[in-house]
Design an enzyme around this catalytic site. Sequence first.
Site, PDB file in Angstrom:
ATOM      1  N   HIS A  96       1.823  33.774  46.534  1.00  0.00           N
ATOM      2  CA  HIS A  96       2.471  33.825  45.280  1.00  0.00           C
ATOM      3  C   HIS A  96       3.666  32.350  45.211  1.00  0.00           C
ATOM      4  O   HIS A  96       4.480  32.314  46.231  1.00  0.00           O
ATOM      5  CB  HIS A  96       3.128  35.011  44.926  1.00  0.00           C
ATOM      6  CG  HIS A  96       4.218  35.406  45.779  1.00  0.00           C
ATOM      7  ND1 HIS A  96       5.558  35.392  45.395  1.00  0.00           N
ATOM      8  CD2 HIS A  96       4.172  36.334  46.798  1.00  0.00           C
ATOM      9  CE1 HIS A  96       6.099  35.930  46.301  1.00  0.00           C
ATOM     10  NE2 HIS A  96       5.542  36.672  47.087  1.00  0.00           N
TER      11      HIS A  96
ATOM     12  N   ASP B 166      10.070  33.374  50.829  1.00  0.00           N
ATOM     13  CA  ASP B 166       9.057  34.167  50.437  1.00  0.00           C
ATOM     14  C   ASP B 166       8.933  33.922  48.765  1.00  0.00           C
ATOM     15  O   ASP B 166       9.758  33.997  47.920  1.00  0.00           O
ATOM     16  CB  ASP B 166       9.897  35.616  50.238  1.00  0.00           C
ATOM     17  CG  ASP B 166       9.057  36.713  49.563  1.00  0.00           C
ATOM     18  OD1 ASP B 166       7.966  36.664  49.411  1.00  0.00           O
ATOM     19  OD2 ASP B 166       9.752  37.884  49.720  1.00  0.00           O
TER      20      ASP B 166
ATOM     21  N   GLU C  45       4.604  38.015  41.304  1.00  0.00           N
ATOM     22  CA  GLU C  45       4.237  38.982  42.404  1.00  0.00           C
ATOM     23  C   GLU C  45       5.311  39.813  42.695  1.00  0.00           C
ATOM     24  O   GLU C  45       5.322  41.059  43.034  1.00  0.00           O
ATOM     25  CB  GLU C  45       3.900  38.154  43.879  1.00  0.00           C
ATOM     26  CG  GLU C  45       3.447  39.026  45.133  1.00  0.00           C
ATOM     27  CD  GLU C  45       4.430  39.659  45.789  1.00  0.00           C
ATOM     28  OE1 GLU C  45       4.302  40.334  46.600  1.00  0.00           O
ATOM     29  OE2 GLU C  45       5.545  38.988  45.539  1.00  0.00           O
ATOM     30  N   GLU C  46       6.445  39.300  42.718  1.00  0.00           N
ATOM     31  CA  GLU C  46       7.851  39.945  42.620  1.00  0.00           C
ATOM     32  C   GLU C  46       8.125  41.202  41.831  1.00  0.00           C
ATOM     33  O   GLU C  46       8.772  42.131  42.156  1.00  0.00           O
ATOM     34  CB  GLU C  46       8.910  38.986  42.702  1.00  0.00           C
ATOM     35  CG  GLU C  46       9.207  37.894  43.564  1.00  0.00           C
ATOM     36  CD  GLU C  46       9.341  38.541  45.208  1.00  0.00           C
ATOM     37  OE1 GLU C  46       9.348  39.672  45.338  1.00  0.00           O
ATOM     38  OE2 GLU C  46       9.183  37.521  46.244  1.00  0.00           O
TER      39      GLU C  46
ATOM     40  N   ASP D 174       1.440  36.068  52.892  1.00  0.00           N
ATOM     41  CA  ASP D 174       2.955  36.090  52.274  1.00  0.00           C
ATOM     42  C   ASP D 174       3.607  36.546  53.447  1.00  0.00           C
ATOM     43  O   ASP D 174       3.226  36.273  54.772  1.00  0.00           O
ATOM     44  CB  ASP D 174       2.705  37.728  51.646  1.00  0.00           C
ATOM     45  CG  ASP D 174       4.066  37.681  50.585  1.00  0.00           C
ATOM     46  OD1 ASP D 174       4.937  37.259  50.621  1.00  0.00           O
ATOM     47  OD2 ASP D 174       3.626  38.399  49.493  1.00  0.00           O
TER      48      ASP D 174
ATOM     49  N   HIS E  91      14.344  38.479  51.183  1.00  0.00           N
ATOM     50  CA  HIS E  91      15.145  38.557  49.753  1.00  0.00           C
ATOM     51  C   HIS E  91      16.720  38.325  49.760  1.00  0.00           C
ATOM     52  O   HIS E  91      17.632  39.079  49.227  1.00  0.00           O
ATOM     53  CB  HIS E  91      14.974  39.968  49.357  1.00  0.00           C
ATOM     54  CG  HIS E  91      13.603  40.226  48.665  1.00  0.00           C
ATOM     55  ND1 HIS E  91      13.302  41.209  47.981  1.00  0.00           N
ATOM     56  CD2 HIS E  91      12.485  39.306  49.025  1.00  0.00           C
ATOM     57  CE1 HIS E  91      11.870  40.914  47.590  1.00  0.00           C
ATOM     58  NE2 HIS E  91      11.478  39.940  48.073  1.00  0.00           N
TER      59      HIS E  91
END
Length: 356
Positions: free
Chosen positions: A67, A179, A213-214, A236, A323
């Site tokens: 992603h 990410d 995706e998130e 990922d 994150h």
Amino acid sequence: MPDSYTPPSFLVDLLEARSPTGTEHEAQAVVDRYVRPVSDTYEKDALGNRLAAINPSGNPTVLLAGHMDELGLIIKFVDKDGFLYFDTLGGHDRGVISGRRVSILTKDGIVKGVTGKRAIHLMNQKERDALPEVHQIWIDIGAKSRKEALKRVRLGDPAVYDVGFELLHGSVGAARAFDNKAGCYTVMETLRRIAERPKKLKAKLVSVATTQEEIGTRGAITAGYAVNADIAIAVDVTHATDAPDSDHKRFGEYTLGGGPVLARGPNINPLVFDRLVECCEEEKIPYQVETESMPTGTDARALQMARSGVATGLIGIPLRYMHTPSEVVDIEDIEKCVRLLVAFVLSLKPGEKMHF
């Protein structure tokens, strides 16, 4: 690894692209530029996915997904003094939102801002100890009034942290969106390399840069249906647990620089897992194994359940500080993942489905 290490330009361009979930335009443009020229077919869809394919008459069909969306903020309210309030796009640690410079993506270009909250000097001890709620943080763009602010931004404009990519030492780098620009790069670079030696490829290869995706693997849901693959692998990031305060009994043991992390569990087809292990061993690629007891929080969960079901694998890239605005990855782990996927795709025999 010498300090003169040079990261791939494709990866760096992806990391610099601002692509908050649902507004992935800059990352899409990077993928378009690097991947369209080497693809036999190249498509985009209603969710913004990019689907690149080579050897379209091959069999089986294998789908690789990474992603390209990242965490962000979305403007929801402007007060009378011109301060912007927001919701989060994706799962944020509220403790690291305040005090950040941000870029707001508007129809007229980038608007710069700073996230703020009440200064610690103006709080009592209880307030200092508490984690701020999202509605207690705002974005300051230097506006004097609501009217002035709304001339520059609109409700619904997204924002990302204004933090770029930087090498820390050797091949270890920091960025706000490893990410999952790391995974997006991996699946697209795999296609680019295989396109250089197409005679060895028996399968149809479709590499997909997925969106959203998130907030629920949404791009993978539509891409999985559209491609109708026999075999799929999602790439990922996963948690490197070699940092302080990581309990290996709870979270497993995975190291930065330790190579691809191969997931194993109900979300993973066992034949796909075994083949990935075989390819690692044949190519002398170090690997790690992560157990997943449930459907994962990655595109793999959507790909496995597409249509009548897909033989699915999941490769993780070890990452520290997930994150946050400064995620840390060893880029050599990314390179090992590319090598692994090239070997896996080229290992597929005509018609191989990996049903068990």
